[in-house]
Motif scaffolding. Structure first.
Motif, mmCIF file in Angstrom:
data_model
loop_
_atom_site.group_PDB
_atom_site.id
_atom_site.type_symbol
_atom_site.label_atom_id
_atom_site.label_comp_id
_atom_site.label_asym_id
_atom_site.label_seq_id
_atom_site.Cartn_x
_atom_site.Cartn_y
_atom_site.Cartn_z
ATOM 1 N N LYS A 36 0.833 -1.202 0.000
ATOM 2 C CA LYS A 36 0.000 0.000 0.000
ATOM 3 C C LYS A 36 0.865 1.248 0.000
ATOM 4 O O LYS A 36 0.551 2.243 -0.678
ATOM 5 C CB LYS A 36 -0.913 -0.014 1.234
ATOM 6 C CG LYS A 36 -1.766 1.238 1.387
ATOM 7 C CD LYS A 36 -2.599 1.174 2.655
ATOM 8 C CE LYS A 36 -3.402 2.454 2.856
ATOM 9 N NZ LYS A 36 -4.188 2.402 4.132
ATOM 10 N N ALA A 37 1.978 1.210 0.740
ATOM 11 C CA ALA A 37 2.855 2.382 0.828
ATOM 12 C C ALA A 37 3.395 2.769 -0.540
ATOM 13 O O ALA A 37 3.496 3.959 -0.870
ATOM 14 C CB ALA A 37 4.003 2.098 1.794
ATOM 15 N N ILE A 72 1.019 7.391 -6.454
ATOM 16 C CA ILE A 72 -0.148 8.217 -6.787
ATOM 17 C C ILE A 72 0.058 9.642 -6.294
ATOM 18 O O ILE A 72 -0.232 10.614 -7.003
ATOM 19 C CB ILE A 72 -1.424 7.609 -6.193
ATOM 20 C CG1 ILE A 72 -1.741 6.271 -6.868
ATOM 21 C CG2 ILE A 72 -2.607 8.563 -6.355
ATOM 22 C CD1 ILE A 72 -2.861 5.486 -6.208
ATOM 23 N N GLY A 73 0.582 9.770 -5.071
ATOM 24 C CA GLY A 73 0.864 11.104 -4.543
ATOM 25 C C GLY A 73 1.865 11.844 -5.407
ATOM 26 O O GLY A 73 1.730 13.048 -5.660
ATOM 27 N N SER A 74 2.890 11.139 -5.894
ATOM 28 C CA SER A 74 3.905 11.766 -6.743
ATOM 29 C C SER A 74 3.303 12.254 -8.060
ATOM 30 O O SER A 74 3.639 13.344 -8.538
ATOM 31 C CB SER A 74 5.038 10.778 -7.028
ATOM 32 O OG SER A 74 5.710 10.418 -5.834
ATOM 33 N N ALA A 75 2.421 11.458 -8.662
ATOM 34 C CA ALA A 75 1.786 11.866 -9.916
ATOM 35 C C ALA A 75 0.918 13.101 -9.718
ATOM 36 O O ALA A 75 0.941 14.038 -10.532
ATOM 37 C CB ALA A 75 0.957 10.711 -10.480
ATOM 38 N N ARG A 114 -1.451 9.690 4.246
ATOM 39 C CA ARG A 114 -1.780 8.344 4.714
ATOM 40 C C ARG A 114 -0.583 7.400 4.682
ATOM 41 O O ARG A 114 -0.699 6.233 5.045
ATOM 42 C CB ARG A 114 -2.909 7.773 3.860
ATOM 43 C CG ARG A 114 -4.195 8.606 3.876
ATOM 44 C CD ARG A 114 -5.257 7.990 3.003
ATOM 45 N NE ARG A 114 -5.614 6.650 3.449
ATOM 46 C CZ ARG A 114 -6.348 5.804 2.744
ATOM 47 N NH1 ARG A 114 -6.776 6.138 1.527
ATOM 48 N NH2 ARG A 114 -6.616 4.599 3.212
ATOM 49 N N LEU A 115 0.574 7.909 4.277
ATOM 50 C CA LEU A 115 1.765 7.072 4.148
ATOM 51 C C LEU A 115 2.324 6.698 5.521
ATOM 52 O O LEU A 115 2.432 7.544 6.416
ATOM 53 C CB LEU A 115 2.826 7.826 3.345
ATOM 54 C CG LEU A 115 4.054 7.042 2.873
ATOM 55 C CD1 LEU A 115 3.642 5.950 1.886
ATOM 56 C CD2 LEU A 115 5.052 7.997 2.213
#
Length: 434
Positions: free
Chosen positions: A219-220, A226-229, A394-395
């Motif tokens: 999940k991490a 996704i956060g980076s994109a 959420r990481l």
């Protein structure tokens, strides 16, 4: 015990050594020229769109293709790093980068620029940028966060100095000659860096592919990608659009170009300042803070109108947040997943970042052209910035349990490079010199 791998500490002169710092310097200089040159494109948009009779949206496709390949090529160059080492990738990628700039200076149609600039500069830089970040990270243990801050300072310096230099050259020599001089600067820098960069002093005794597959199932990993994109859409979009946007509200060309220098200078502060607190506060927490700066920055830009000082404040916040992201990602990734196969893991992260990097410039400049103003594109990318912040919040802050392929997960200590059985020092006559 016979056959056991010697402990990593048996060669302390390699890890965190003066040799490691030279690798970090070489990686930083190479990445600085690559990032800085790509980010000068905002200074070229007005001249190129005027000569080719294309709008800003059509011209922005050129930088969109280049940034997509720039970052997404990491998914190819990561595995190549494990097989070849960083120096062949720097040699081939650097040559392509320089050739791309020279060929772009001679294009007679805009679509030719899509090809030569996109493949030459985008794909060429993509061959070595992600591997150099990964290589520098694997040369350090105690000082990894600081070293990644040093490597990431290169792009900040490149942006700070090359953008106003390009603007000056475009004004005095024309955009074609400016591309040629950027090629000369790149060629000299890559030759120097080729001498400094060396392969990591540790190698994986286990096959890195299986480790990477386990990482990609966590999940991490998906939160980080996704956060980076989402992060890339507003950041890279703004780096391409800030000069045209500033010019559209009456700000002079030199003052508009200076805004990108402010972003570059502030990114250096973000890289060095935030990474210096990594041990005390944790890299994941600081990465979240870097993301959180963006929504605040875009609110300020949205309200700025033609107030230059307010746009400068936006540029400072954008630079600090972006600088922190670039530096901390190189520390967060091995912290969460270990350094086995780190080139491939970072390559996948860069690939997702590259998708956002392609979308951002095209989205912002096309919307600016269609709406005739800056408010709508700024508001849209602010939503992307907020979404990225929510995702990355959420990481997990702890190393992700990654066990053997057929065994139960094993929690790793955050001070280990990876499971003790995975890594061993490279002999003195090994592949360090590649």
């Amino acid at each position: 015990m016979a056959g056991a791998a010697p402990p990593l500490a048996s060669q302390p002169e390699l890890i965190d050594s003066w040799r490691a710092w030279l690798v970090a310097v070489g990686a930083g200089l190479s990445c600085g020229v690559a990032f800085g040159t790509i980010y000068t494109f905002g200074a070229f948009i007005e001249s190129m769109s005027a000569e080719f009779g294309a709008g800003q949206g059509g011209t922005s496709v050129m930088i969109g293709i280049a940034t997509l390949l720039f970052f997404s090529t990491g998914i190819i160059s990561g595995p190549l790093l494990h097989r070849l080492g960083p120096r062949p990738l720097l040699a081939v990628g650097g040559a392509m980068f320089v050739a791309g700039l020279v060929l772009t200076s001679s294009v007679s149609q805009l679509w030719h620029g899509y090809v030569v600039y996109g493949i030459g500069c985008g794909f060429g830089a993509g061959l070595f940028v992600s591997p150099l970040f990964a290589t520098a990270a694997s040369w350090f243990l105690r000082n990894r966060a600081v070293s990644q801050g040093l490597v990431a300072t290169g792009p900040g310096l490149g942006t700070m100095f090359l953008v106003p230099l390009a603007e000056r050259m475009i004004e005095n020599l024309g955009w074609r000659e400016a591309f040629r001089w950027l090629a000369v600067i790149g060629a000299i820098t890559f030759i120097v860096c080729f001498v400094l960069v060396r392969r990591t002093p540790i190698v994986a005794t286990a096959h890195p592919r299986e480790h990477v597959r386990r990482v990609c199932r966590t999940k991490a990993f998906w939160l980080l990608t996704i956060g980076s994109a989402l992060f890339a859409v507003p950041v890279i979009g703004s780096l391409a659009a800030i000069i045209p946007f500033a010019r559209s509200v009456g700000i002079s060309a030199s003052a508009a170009a200076w805004l990108l220098s402010v972003v570059g200078g502030a990114s250096i502060v973000g890289r060095l300042l935030l990474t210096s607190f990594a041990r005390a506060l944790g890299s994941v927490r600081l990465l979240t803070i870097s993301f959180g700066m963006l929504p605040v920055a875009y609110v300020i830009w949205f309200l700025a109108s033609d107030r230059y000082w307010q746009i400068v404040v936006f540029a400072v916040l954008l630079g600090v947040g972006y600088g922190g992201f670039v530096a901390l990602q190189g520390d967060v990734t091995p912290h969460l997943f270990g350094v086995a196969g780190i080139g491939s893991v970072l390559g996948r992260l860069f690939f997702c970042y590259g998708i956002g990097s392609m979308v951002g410039p095209i989205l912002m400049l096309t919307m600016h052209e269609q709406t005739g103003g800056t408010l709508v594109p700024i508001a849209v990318v602010a939503v992307f910035a907020l979404a990225g912040t929510l995702v990355i919040s959420r990481l997990t802050r702890d190393p992700v349990p990654l066990g053997p392929p057929d065994g139960p997960p094993a929690k790793r200590s955050p001070v280990q490079l990876s499971p003790p059985s995975v890594w061993m020092p490279v002999p003195a006559n090994g592949p360090i010199g590649r």
